[in-house]
Motif scaffolding. Structure first.
Motif, PDB file in Angstrom:
ATOM      1  N   ALA A  64       0.857  -1.187   0.000  1.00 48.20           N
ATOM      2  CA  ALA A  64       0.000   0.000   0.000  1.00 48.20           C
ATOM      3  C   ALA A  64       0.892   1.235   0.000  1.00 48.20           C
ATOM      4  N   ILE A  65       0.591   2.150  -0.894  1.00 46.71           N
ATOM      5  CA  ILE A  65       1.366   3.390  -1.022  1.00 46.71           C
ATOM      6  C   ILE A  65       0.397   4.565  -0.970  1.00 46.71           C
ATOM      7  N   LYS A  66       0.765   5.566  -0.173  1.00 40.62           N
ATOM      8  CA  LYS A  66       0.008   6.809  -0.152  1.00 40.62           C
ATOM      9  C   LYS A  66       1.005   7.946  -0.307  1.00 40.62           C
ATOM     10  N   ALA A  67       0.898   8.680  -1.402  1.00 37.39           N
ATOM     11  CA  ALA A  67       1.766   9.837  -1.599  1.00 37.39           C
ATOM     12  C   ALA A  67       1.406  10.929  -0.591  1.00 37.39           C
ATOM     13  N   GLU A  68       2.326  11.836  -0.368  1.00 39.78           N
ATOM     14  CA  GLU A  68       2.064  12.943   0.542  1.00 39.78           C
ATOM     15  C   GLU A  68       0.796  13.686   0.119  1.00 39.78           C
ATOM     16  N   LYS A  69      -0.067  13.945   1.078  1.00 38.26           N
ATOM     17  CA  LYS A  69      -1.341  14.650   0.904  1.00 38.26           C
ATOM     18  C   LYS A  69      -2.361  13.907   0.031  1.00 38.26           C
ATOM     19  N   ALA A  70      -2.096  12.662  -0.303  1.00 40.32           N
ATOM     20  CA  ALA A  70      -3.052  11.873  -1.093  1.00 40.32           C
ATOM     21  C   ALA A  70      -4.279  11.550  -0.241  1.00 40.32           C
ATOM     22  N   ILE A 122       8.841   5.931  -2.710  1.00 39.31           N
ATOM     23  CA  ILE A 122       7.650   5.636  -3.522  1.00 39.31           C
ATOM     24  C   ILE A 122       7.974   5.589  -5.016  1.00 39.31           C
ATOM     25  N   PRO A 123       8.695   6.560  -5.595  1.00 40.61           N
ATOM     26  CA  PRO A 123       9.012   6.457  -7.027  1.00 40.61           C
ATOM     27  C   PRO A 123       9.842   5.211  -7.367  1.00 40.61           C
ATOM     28  N   LYS A 124      10.721   4.813  -6.469  1.00 40.59           N
ATOM     29  CA  LYS A 124      11.525   3.601  -6.698  1.00 40.59           C
ATOM     30  C   LYS A 124      10.633   2.356  -6.686  1.00 40.59           C
ATOM     31  N   ILE A 129       7.672  -1.863  -9.674  1.00 36.66           N
ATOM     32  CA  ILE A 129       6.397  -2.474 -10.070  1.00 36.66           C
ATOM     33  C   ILE A 129       6.287  -2.493 -11.593  1.00 36.66           C
ATOM     34  N   ALA A 130       6.636  -1.375 -12.221  1.00 35.16           N
ATOM     35  CA  ALA A 130       6.550  -1.276 -13.689  1.00 35.16           C
ATOM     36  C   ALA A 130       7.493  -2.247 -14.390  1.00 35.16           C
ATOM     37  N   LEU A 131       8.579  -2.624 -13.725  1.00 37.14           N
ATOM     38  CA  LEU A 131       9.576  -3.520 -14.328  1.00 37.14           C
ATOM     39  C   LEU A 131       9.418  -4.978 -13.890  1.00 37.14           C
ATOM     40  N   TYR A 132       8.375  -5.299 -13.165  1.00 37.95           N
ATOM     41  CA  TYR A 132       8.168  -6.667 -12.689  1.00 37.95           C
ATOM     42  C   TYR A 132       8.198  -7.633 -13.879  1.00 37.95           C
ATOM     43  N   PRO A 133       9.136  -8.585 -13.881  1.00 42.07           N
ATOM     44  CA  PRO A 133       9.344  -9.406 -15.075  1.00 42.07           C
ATOM     45  C   PRO A 133       8.319 -10.512 -15.337  1.00 42.07           C
ATOM     46  N   TRP A 134       7.500 -10.838 -14.359  1.00 40.90           N
ATOM     47  CA  TRP A 134       6.551 -11.940 -14.529  1.00 40.90           C
ATOM     48  C   TRP A 134       5.113 -11.423 -14.591  1.00 40.90           C
ATOM     49  N   LEU A 155      13.896  -6.567  -3.388  1.00 42.01           N
ATOM     50  CA  LEU A 155      15.223  -6.689  -4.004  1.00 42.01           C
ATOM     51  C   LEU A 155      15.580  -5.464  -4.840  1.00 42.01           C
ATOM     52  N   GLN A 156      14.603  -4.882  -5.502  1.00 43.87           N
ATOM     53  CA  GLN A 156      14.854  -3.715  -6.345  1.00 43.87           C
ATOM     54  C   GLN A 156      15.026  -2.436  -5.534  1.00 43.87           C
ATOM     55  N   VAL A 157      14.434  -2.412  -4.349  1.00 46.34           N
ATOM     56  CA  VAL A 157      14.499  -1.238  -3.474  1.00 46.34           C
ATOM     57  C   VAL A 157      15.047  -1.698  -2.121  1.00 46.34           C
ATOM     58  N   PRO A 158      16.346  -1.974  -2.044  1.00 47.92           N
ATOM     59  CA  PRO A 158      16.914  -2.523  -0.806  1.00 47.92           C
ATOM     60  C   PRO A 158      16.793  -1.586   0.391  1.00 47.92           C
ATOM     61  N   GLU A 159      16.620  -0.296   0.144  1.00 50.59           N
ATOM     62  CA  GLU A 159      16.463   0.665   1.242  1.00 50.59           C
ATOM     63  C   GLU A 159      15.229   0.368   2.091  1.00 50.59           C
ATOM     64  N   LEU A 160      14.310  -0.397   1.545  1.00 54.92           N
ATOM     65  CA  LEU A 160      13.125  -0.790   2.311  1.00 54.92           C
ATOM     66  C   LEU A 160      13.484  -1.697   3.485  1.00 54.92           C
ATOM     67  N   GLU A 161      14.546  -2.491   3.313  1.00 54.21           N
ATOM     68  CA  GLU A 161      14.939  -3.479   4.322  1.00 54.21           C
ATOM     69  C   GLU A 161      13.759  -4.404   4.653  1.00 54.21           C
ATOM     70  N   LEU A 162      13.073  -4.822   3.602  1.00 51.05           N
ATOM     71  CA  LEU A 162      11.890  -5.669   3.745  1.00 51.05           C
ATOM     72  C   LEU A 162      12.274  -7.090   4.126  1.00 51.05           C
TER      73      LEU A 162
END
Length: 175
Positions: A64-70, A122-124, A129-134, A155-162
């Motif tokens: 789930a993503i909510k941009a600022e002020k969304a 969020i942009p990352k 998501i746009a590059l998801y290969p499957w 894996l694409q956004v390691p800064e998440l530390e998911l």
């Protein structure tokens, strides 16, 4: 004796699982902050036991993503039935309540990031998501599936530390 054991297992599975997805709860779990109560950017990852007997072994995750002020969250998840219908695997929708039960199973919050860090990531996430290969593939095991999708984002956004739970079956497919 062998047949008796098999019958007992089948009865146990059917007795302990809700097989009617149409009546299973999809109510909000009360975990997410209402967009009207927090103007900051928000990223949240959820996972709930998979539907029916599959929930004994695996989870279904979503983002789930909510941009600022969304005023709403954008939710992204991979759904197998979409591929069976000839649609892309990724389902995206807008909602005030991204923490809904997954067909009877209460979700767990795996990760929550709010504020400036969320705005930067969020942009990352959207690019990953746009590059998801499957995008046009789905397989319960070994993948790609909903866990593969969320693992791919991590894996694409390691800064998440998911960190996904051990029963995120198919998450290793993203490697």
């Amino acid at each position: 004796m062998r047949y008796f054991s098999i019958i007992c297992v089948v009865l146990l599975i059917s007795a302990c699982s809700n097989n009617d997805w149409r009546t299973a709860s999809r109510q909000p779990a009360g975990i997410a902050t209402a967009p009207s109560e927090d103007n900051r950017a928000i990223i949240e990852f959820y996972a709930a036991n998979a539907f029916s007997w599959r929930g004994w072994f695996a989870v279904h995750p979503w983002i789930a993503i909510k941009a600022e002020k969304a005023t709403e969250y954008s939710v992204y998840e991979v759904i197998g039935w979409q591929v069976k219908r000839g649609l892309p695997a990724i389902r995206q929708y807008q909602t005030l309540t991204p923490d809904r039960y997954w067909y009877g199973s209460k979700p767990d919050l795996l990760l929550s990031i709010k504020g400036d860090k969320a705005s930067l990531l969020i942009p990352k996430i959207q690019q990953a998501i746009a590059l998801y290969p499957w995008i046009n593939e789905y397989s319960v095991f070994p993948g790609p599936n909903s866990n593969t999708f969320v693992a791919w984002i991590g894996l694409q956004v390691p800064e998440l530390e998911l960190e996904l739970p051990f029963n995120a079956i198919g998450s290793g497919y993203a490697d």
